[in-house]
Design an enzyme around this catalytic site. Structure first.
Site, PDB file in Angstrom:
ATOM      1  N   HIS A   1       0.859  -1.259  -0.118  1.00  0.00           N
ATOM      2  CA  HIS A   1      -0.169  -0.046   0.110  1.00  0.00           C
ATOM      3  C   HIS A   1       0.706   1.304   0.112  1.00  0.00           C
ATOM      4  O   HIS A   1       0.277   2.113   0.781  1.00  0.00           O
ATOM      5  CB  HIS A   1      -0.949  -0.096   1.368  1.00  0.00           C
ATOM      6  CG  HIS A   1      -2.132  -1.029   1.184  1.00  0.00           C
ATOM      7  ND1 HIS A   1      -2.445  -1.276  -0.088  1.00  0.00           N
ATOM      8  CD2 HIS A   1      -2.825  -1.465   1.853  1.00  0.00           C
ATOM      9  CE1 HIS A   1      -3.472  -2.252   0.160  1.00  0.00           C
ATOM     10  NE2 HIS A   1      -3.853  -2.423   1.511  1.00  0.00           N
TER      11      HIS A   1
ATOM     12  N   HIS B   1      -9.664   2.670   0.494  1.00  0.00           N
ATOM     13  CA  HIS B   1      -9.670   1.529   1.358  1.00  0.00           C
ATOM     14  C   HIS B   1     -10.733   1.763   2.419  1.00  0.00           C
ATOM     15  O   HIS B   1     -10.624   1.189   3.600  1.00  0.00           O
ATOM     16  CB  HIS B   1      -8.251   1.432   2.107  1.00  0.00           C
ATOM     17  CG  HIS B   1      -7.992   0.030   2.209  1.00  0.00           C
ATOM     18  ND1 HIS B   1      -8.719  -0.823   3.297  1.00  0.00           N
ATOM     19  CD2 HIS B   1      -6.961  -0.758   1.989  1.00  0.00           C
ATOM     20  CE1 HIS B   1      -8.316  -1.959   3.156  1.00  0.00           C
ATOM     21  NE2 HIS B   1      -7.042  -1.973   2.443  1.00  0.00           N
ATOM     22  N   SER B   2     -11.917   2.156   2.070  1.00  0.00           N
ATOM     23  CA  SER B   2     -13.037   1.977   3.010  1.00  0.00           C
ATOM     24  C   SER B   2     -13.641   0.698   3.163  1.00  0.00           C
ATOM     25  O   SER B   2     -13.741  -0.147   2.422  1.00  0.00           O
ATOM     26  CB  SER B   2     -14.407   2.841   2.318  1.00  0.00           C
ATOM     27  OG  SER B   2     -13.767   4.518   2.246  1.00  0.00           O
ATOM     28  N   TYR B   3     -13.975   0.573   4.422  1.00  0.00           N
ATOM     29  CA  TYR B   3     -14.722  -0.718   4.708  1.00  0.00           C
ATOM     30  C   TYR B   3     -16.150  -0.503   4.908  1.00  0.00           C
ATOM     31  O   TYR B   3     -16.609   0.304   5.741  1.00  0.00           O
ATOM     32  CB  TYR B   3     -14.129  -1.166   6.242  1.00  0.00           C
ATOM     33  CG  TYR B   3     -12.886  -1.236   6.257  1.00  0.00           C
ATOM     34  CD1 TYR B   3     -11.567  -0.637   6.222  1.00  0.00           C
ATOM     35  CD2 TYR B   3     -12.525  -2.826   6.696  1.00  0.00           C
ATOM     36  CE1 TYR B   3     -10.239  -1.124   6.134  1.00  0.00           C
ATOM     37  CE2 TYR B   3     -10.871  -3.402   6.908  1.00  0.00           C
ATOM     38  CZ  TYR B   3      -9.763  -2.525   6.627  1.00  0.00           C
ATOM     39  OH  TYR B   3      -8.683  -2.636   6.722  1.00  0.00           O
TER      40      TYR B   3
ATOM     41  N   ASP C   1      -9.225 -11.944   0.240  1.00  0.00           N
ATOM     42  CA  ASP C   1      -8.473 -10.810   0.285  1.00  0.00           C
ATOM     43  C   ASP C   1      -7.790 -10.703  -1.338  1.00  0.00           C
ATOM     44  O   ASP C   1      -6.634 -10.292  -1.280  1.00  0.00           O
ATOM     45  CB  ASP C   1      -7.442 -11.038   1.334  1.00  0.00           C
ATOM     46  CG  ASP C   1      -6.516  -9.689   1.503  1.00  0.00           C
ATOM     47  OD1 ASP C   1      -5.718  -9.819   2.578  1.00  0.00           O
ATOM     48  OD2 ASP C   1      -6.826  -8.958   0.985  1.00  0.00           O
TER      49      ASP C   1
ATOM     50  N   GLU D   1     -11.508  -2.468  -3.257  1.00  0.00           N
ATOM     51  CA  GLU D   1     -10.458  -1.624  -3.718  1.00  0.00           C
ATOM     52  C   GLU D   1     -10.377  -1.697  -5.128  1.00  0.00           C
ATOM     53  O   GLU D   1      -9.674  -2.587  -6.000  1.00  0.00           O
ATOM     54  CB  GLU D   1      -9.238  -2.067  -3.084  1.00  0.00           C
ATOM     55  CG  GLU D   1      -9.449  -1.865  -1.517  1.00  0.00           C
ATOM     56  CD  GLU D   1      -8.212  -2.819  -0.867  1.00  0.00           C
ATOM     57  OE1 GLU D   1      -7.292  -2.605  -0.905  1.00  0.00           O
ATOM     58  OE2 GLU D   1      -8.958  -3.606  -0.015  1.00  0.00           O
TER      59      GLU D   1
HETATM   60  C1  G6D Z   1      -4.326  -6.963   5.390  1.00  0.00           C
HETATM   61  O1  G6D Z   1      -4.304  -8.475   3.696  1.00  0.00           O
HETATM   62  C2  G6D Z   1      -4.959  -7.561   3.928  1.00  0.00           C
HETATM   63  C3  G6D Z   1      -4.964  -6.341   3.045  1.00  0.00           C
HETATM   64  O2  G6D Z   1      -5.528  -6.554   1.833  1.00  0.00           O
HETATM   65  C4  G6D Z   1      -5.756  -5.063   3.640  1.00  0.00           C
HETATM   66  O3  G6D Z   1      -5.338  -4.179   2.498  1.00  0.00           O
HETATM   67  C5  G6D Z   1      -4.877  -4.535   4.869  1.00  0.00           C
HETATM   68  O4  G6D Z   1      -5.059  -5.724   6.037  1.00  0.00           O
HETATM   69  C6  G6D Z   1      -5.459  -3.356   5.402  1.00  0.00           C
HETATM   70  O5  G6D Z   1      -3.195  -6.640   5.099  1.00  0.00           O
END
Ligand code: G6D
Length: 348
Positions: free
Chosen positions: A104, A178-180, A251, A312
């Site tokens: 990231h 990267h909103s949840y 993921d 994402e």
């Molecule tokens: C963990 O594996 C996940 C990633 O995909 C995510 O973006 C991150 O947490 C926030 O590492």
């Protein structure tokens, strides 16, 4: 349409939080720090406005933000194997901030930079223009990069995120947000009963370190087949190796078939909320917060696994080391542009 701005002091930093409000009362709050979406108020089937994203109760917690809550991600969203790549025979190294790999964009990356913020209001939309300059060599990435991100909210409850970038050298770039998302409203439940539909027949296989193996796998007869819609919890109970690799969930990067306008649909039948994703991106990393640190103090409750769904939209960093993947390469003076629209509605 309304735009509100609030000054926020966090330790010795001066941040601003902008809140975009449309004529339906839907509201989106965004920090100039990391371009972080801290709150989205969206209606349920009865029109009740509740928050539908994970956000911290204490703004200072965004200084750490191990889950990258709500943040703009870049220069390269996702993982770069060995934190290494070559351009025209020259080798570049970016920080190995996750074991032997790069995740990231490194630190501070987009998610911990203060972006220059300019709000705007038009008849039928309100928004925020964020700009950032990333110097040549920052975190090891080549090229002086100028990034612009436009957040726009209209009266159809559509939140668009439009990214533009240009660099003075060949480089790598794929940004995302990267909103949840959690459509239950105020994080009442986790997302295991959210029904997800993806316009995707293929996904990228991962190794134990969540690094693409270079294989693209058909979703047929697996818990990765979301073409007809399925509950997220199928990935929790699945014994399929790739669900186990992701620590009992997803993921993974899904490649869109682009057989329809809407690339992803998420529904919460209890609240009646529905989220549609329309994007020009070739795929999406769907992360079901399997590794979400527990016990973090969020606005409504403490964090637990499976509390939010990340969509994402992006190209694939696997293209750095493998052919046949959606490219993150950006030529000198080439214009990078990407747009994703999140449409907040209710189940018909
Ligand atoms: C963990 O594996 C996940 C990633 O995909 C995510 O973006 C991150 O947490 C926030 O590492």
């Amino acid at each position: 349409m309304e735009m509100k701005a609030e000054a926020i002091t966090v330790n010795d930093q001066q941040w601003k939080e902008f809140t975009l409000v449309n004529n339906n009362g839907m509201a989106v709050s965004i920090l100039d720090f990391g371009g972080i979406i801290t709150k989205i108020l969206a209606p349920d089937r009865d029109g009740k406005l509740e928050n539908v994203v994970i956000g911290f109760d204490n703004y200072a917690d965004y200084l750490d933000n191990p889950g990258y809550f709500g943040a703009l991600i870049g220069r390269v969203a996702g993982r770069i194997e060995n934190g290494q790549f070559e351009i025209d025979g020259k080798s570049y190294t970016v920080p190995k901030n996750e074991g032997e790999n790069h995740l990231h964009g490194g630190e501070p990356g987009f998610h911990k930079s203060i972006w220059s913020a300019e709000p705007f209001e038009k008849d039928e939309e309100v928004g925020l223009t964020l700009t950032l300059r990333s110097a040549d060599g920052e975190n090891g990435y080549p090229g002086n990069l100028r990034m612009t991100v436009n957040y726009t909210l209209n009266n159809q409850n559509e939140l668009s995120i439009a990214y533009e970038g240009i660099a003075d050298q060949k480089t790598v770039l794929t940004a995302t947000n990267h909103s949840y998302f959690n459509l239950s409203g105020n994080l009442k439940t986790d997302i295991q009963d959210h029904e997800i539909k993806l316009d995707s027949s293929k996904f990228v296989e991962l190794d134990e370190a969540l690094i693409p193996t270079g294989k693209i796998v058909d979703v047929d007869n697996t818990a990765f087949d979301f073409r007809q819609g399925r509950p997220m919890k199928d990935g929790v109970s699945s014994e399929f190796k790739q669900n186990l690799v992701a620590n009992h969930g997803y993921d993974h990067y899904f490649l869109f078939d682009h057989s329809q306008d809407v690339s992803a649909t998420v529904r919460d039948t209890a609240s009646g909320r529905e989220l549609k994703v329309i994007t020009d991106q070739p795929g999406v990393v769907m992360y079901t917060s399997n590794n979400l640190p527990e016990g973090l103090k969020l606005r409504e409750r403490e964090s637990v696994r499976y509390l939010g769904l990340c969509l994402e939209t992006q190209a694939s960093p696997a293209s750095i080391h493998h052919d046949g993947f959606p490219s993150v390469w950006l030529d000198k003076d080439e214009k990078y542009s990407a747009k994703t629209t999140f449409v907040f509605g209710v189940i018909e």
